[in-house]
Design a protein around this motif. Structure first.
Motif, PDB file in Angstrom:
ATOM      1  N   ARG A 111      -2.995   7.072   8.338  1.00 55.35           N
ATOM      2  CA  ARG A 111      -2.940   8.153   9.305  1.00 55.35           C
ATOM      3  C   ARG A 111      -2.568   9.517   8.598  1.00 55.35           C
ATOM      4  N   LEU A 112      -2.945  10.330   9.090  1.00 60.96           N
ATOM      5  CA  LEU A 112      -2.228  11.873   8.362  1.00 60.96           C
ATOM      6  C   LEU A 112      -1.319  12.429   9.279  1.00 60.96           C
ATOM      7  N   ASP A 113      -0.098  12.731   8.680  1.00 64.38           N
ATOM      8  CA  ASP A 113       0.965  13.434   9.713  1.00 64.38           C
ATOM      9  C   ASP A 113       0.780  14.902   9.735  1.00 64.38           C
ATOM     10  N   THR A 114       1.379  15.700  10.495  1.00 64.86           N
ATOM     11  CA  THR A 114       1.344  16.939  10.691  1.00 64.86           C
ATOM     12  C   THR A 114       1.003  17.875   9.723  1.00 64.86           C
ATOM     13  N   GLY A 115       1.585  17.398   8.333  1.00 61.41           N
ATOM     14  CA  GLY A 115       1.224  18.350   7.267  1.00 61.41           C
ATOM     15  C   GLY A 115       0.051  17.772   6.465  1.00 61.41           C
ATOM     16  N   ARG A 116      -0.792  16.908   7.189  1.00 54.96           N
ATOM     17  CA  ARG A 116      -1.938  16.362   6.528  1.00 54.96           C
ATOM     18  C   ARG A 116      -1.899  15.509   5.193  1.00 54.96           C
ATOM     19  N   GLN A 117      -0.756  14.934   5.058  1.00 50.68           N
ATOM     20  CA  GLN A 117      -0.358  13.984   4.274  1.00 50.68           C
ATOM     21  C   GLN A 117      -0.846  12.633   4.778  1.00 50.68           C
ATOM     22  N   SER A 118      -1.512  11.766   4.010  1.00 51.67           N
ATOM     23  CA  SER A 118      -1.738  10.491   4.356  1.00 51.67           C
ATOM     24  C   SER A 118      -0.571   9.646   4.298  1.00 51.67           C
ATOM     25  N   HIS A 119      -0.528   8.330   5.104  1.00 51.34           N
ATOM     26  CA  HIS A 119       0.547   7.361   4.752  1.00 51.34           C
ATOM     27  C   HIS A 119      -0.177   6.045   5.291  1.00 51.34           C
ATOM     28  N   PRO A 120       0.185   4.901   4.906  1.00 58.33           N
ATOM     29  CA  PRO A 120      -0.344   3.685   5.258  1.00 58.33           C
ATOM     30  C   PRO A 120       0.251   3.355   6.781  1.00 58.33           C
ATOM     31  N   VAL A 121      -0.407   2.645   7.672  1.00 53.11           N
ATOM     32  CA  VAL A 121       0.137   2.473   8.994  1.00 53.11           C
ATOM     33  C   VAL A 121       0.968   1.313   8.553  1.00 53.11           C
ATOM     34  N   ASP A 122       0.814   0.531   7.883  1.00 53.24           N
ATOM     35  CA  ASP A 122       1.610  -0.771   7.466  1.00 53.24           C
ATOM     36  C   ASP A 122       1.581  -0.677   5.957  1.00 53.24           C
ATOM     37  N   PRO A 123       2.760  -0.449   5.017  1.00 51.43           N
ATOM     38  CA  PRO A 123       2.752  -0.314   4.059  1.00 51.43           C
ATOM     39  C   PRO A 123       2.574  -2.066   3.238  1.00 51.43           C
ATOM     40  N   GLU A 124       2.886  -2.961   4.151  1.00 47.97           N
ATOM     41  CA  GLU A 124       2.506  -4.173   3.602  1.00 47.97           C
ATOM     42  C   GLU A 124       1.538  -5.055   4.509  1.00 47.97           C
ATOM     43  N   ALA A 125       0.213  -4.944   3.964  1.00 41.07           N
ATOM     44  CA  ALA A 125      -0.952  -5.144   4.729  1.00 41.07           C
ATOM     45  C   ALA A 125      -1.527  -6.319   4.175  1.00 41.07           C
ATOM     46  N   ASP A 126      -2.433  -7.152   5.192  1.00 36.38           N
ATOM     47  CA  ASP A 126      -3.317  -8.248   4.442  1.00 36.38           C
ATOM     48  C   ASP A 126      -4.229  -7.368   3.796  1.00 36.38           C
ATOM     49  N   ALA A 127      -4.604  -8.206   2.612  1.00 39.15           N
ATOM     50  CA  ALA A 127      -5.819  -7.628   1.646  1.00 39.15           C
ATOM     51  C   ALA A 127      -7.256  -7.396   2.542  1.00 39.15           C
ATOM     52  N   ASN A 128      -7.842  -6.428   2.486  1.00 35.41           N
ATOM     53  CA  ASN A 128      -8.924  -6.145   3.262  1.00 35.41           C
ATOM     54  C   ASN A 128      -9.862  -5.151   2.584  1.00 35.41           C
ATOM     55  N   GLU A 129     -11.150  -5.228   2.698  1.00 31.04           N
ATOM     56  CA  GLU A 129     -12.027  -4.398   2.123  1.00 31.04           C
ATOM     57  C   GLU A 129     -11.896  -2.867   2.426  1.00 31.04           C
ATOM     58  N   ARG A 130     -11.571  -2.700   3.751  1.00 34.09           N
ATOM     59  CA  ARG A 130     -11.313  -1.330   4.068  1.00 34.09           C
ATOM     60  C   ARG A 130     -10.427  -0.550   3.592  1.00 34.09           C
ATOM     61  N   ILE A 131      -9.324  -1.028   3.381  1.00 35.72           N
ATOM     62  CA  ILE A 131      -8.168  -0.300   2.839  1.00 35.72           C
ATOM     63  C   ILE A 131      -8.479  -0.364   1.203  1.00 35.72           C
ATOM     64  N   LEU A 132      -9.152  -1.007   0.642  1.00 35.67           N
ATOM     65  CA  LEU A 132      -9.827  -1.015  -0.720  1.00 35.67           C
ATOM     66  C   LEU A 132     -10.707   0.045  -0.819  1.00 35.67           C
ATOM     67  N   ALA A 133     -11.674   0.324   0.132  1.00 35.58           N
ATOM     68  CA  ALA A 133     -12.794   1.324   0.330  1.00 35.58           C
ATOM     69  C   ALA A 133     -11.980   2.646   0.272  1.00 35.58           C
ATOM     70  N   VAL A 158       1.005  -1.223   0.073  1.00 33.27           N
ATOM     71  CA  VAL A 158      -0.120   0.043  -0.143  1.00 33.27           C
ATOM     72  C   VAL A 158       0.949   1.168   0.112  1.00 33.27           C
ATOM     73  N   GLU A 159       0.774   2.137  -0.916  1.00 35.15           N
ATOM     74  CA  GLU A 159       1.582   3.180  -1.137  1.00 35.15           C
ATOM     75  C   GLU A 159       0.646   4.512  -1.309  1.00 35.15           C
ATOM     76  N   VAL A 160       1.048   5.615  -0.686  1.00 37.30           N
ATOM     77  CA  VAL A 160       0.338   6.790  -0.896  1.00 37.30           C
ATOM     78  C   VAL A 160       1.429   8.037  -1.701  1.00 37.30           C
ATOM     79  N   ASP A 161       0.704   8.286  -2.898  1.00 36.88           N
ATOM     80  CA  ASP A 161       1.604   9.484  -3.483  1.00 36.88           C
ATOM     81  C   ASP A 161       1.623  10.553  -2.780  1.00 36.88           C
ATOM     82  N   ARG A 162       2.369  10.966  -2.057  1.00 30.46           N
ATOM     83  CA  ARG A 162       2.375  12.312  -1.440  1.00 30.46           C
ATOM     84  C   ARG A 162       2.114  13.544  -2.305  1.00 30.46           C
TER      85      ARG A 162
END
Length: 77
Positions: free
Chosen positions: A29-51, A7-11
């Protein structure tokens, strides 16, 4: 065992809408600059992350299958 995702976020694209946090509070999570980042970049597949990825207004979230790099979101057209 189920699929695992990279899981990656293009900041450079993220606008800090927090839709990802709303849909997957344990996944992003959002950092102090309000940029998103994954809590765990290698995550189990799940519907919440896909949503979360599907709800991002600027499609800043990219999900691929861990290992193969096959796209999960956005899907190949």
């Amino acid at each position: 065992m189920g699929d695992r995702w990279q899981v990656e976020v293009d900041r450079s694209v993220c606008i800090g809408s927090a839709q990802c946090v709303h849909h997957a509070p344990d996944g992003f999570r959002l950092d102090t600059g309000r940029q998103s980042h994954p809590v765990d970049p290698e995550a189990d597949a799940n519907e919440r992350i896909l949503a979360a990825a599907e709800s991002c207004p600027v499609e800043a979230i990219v999900i691929t299958l861990l290992g193969s790099g096959e796209p999960v979101f956005p899907p190949e057209e």
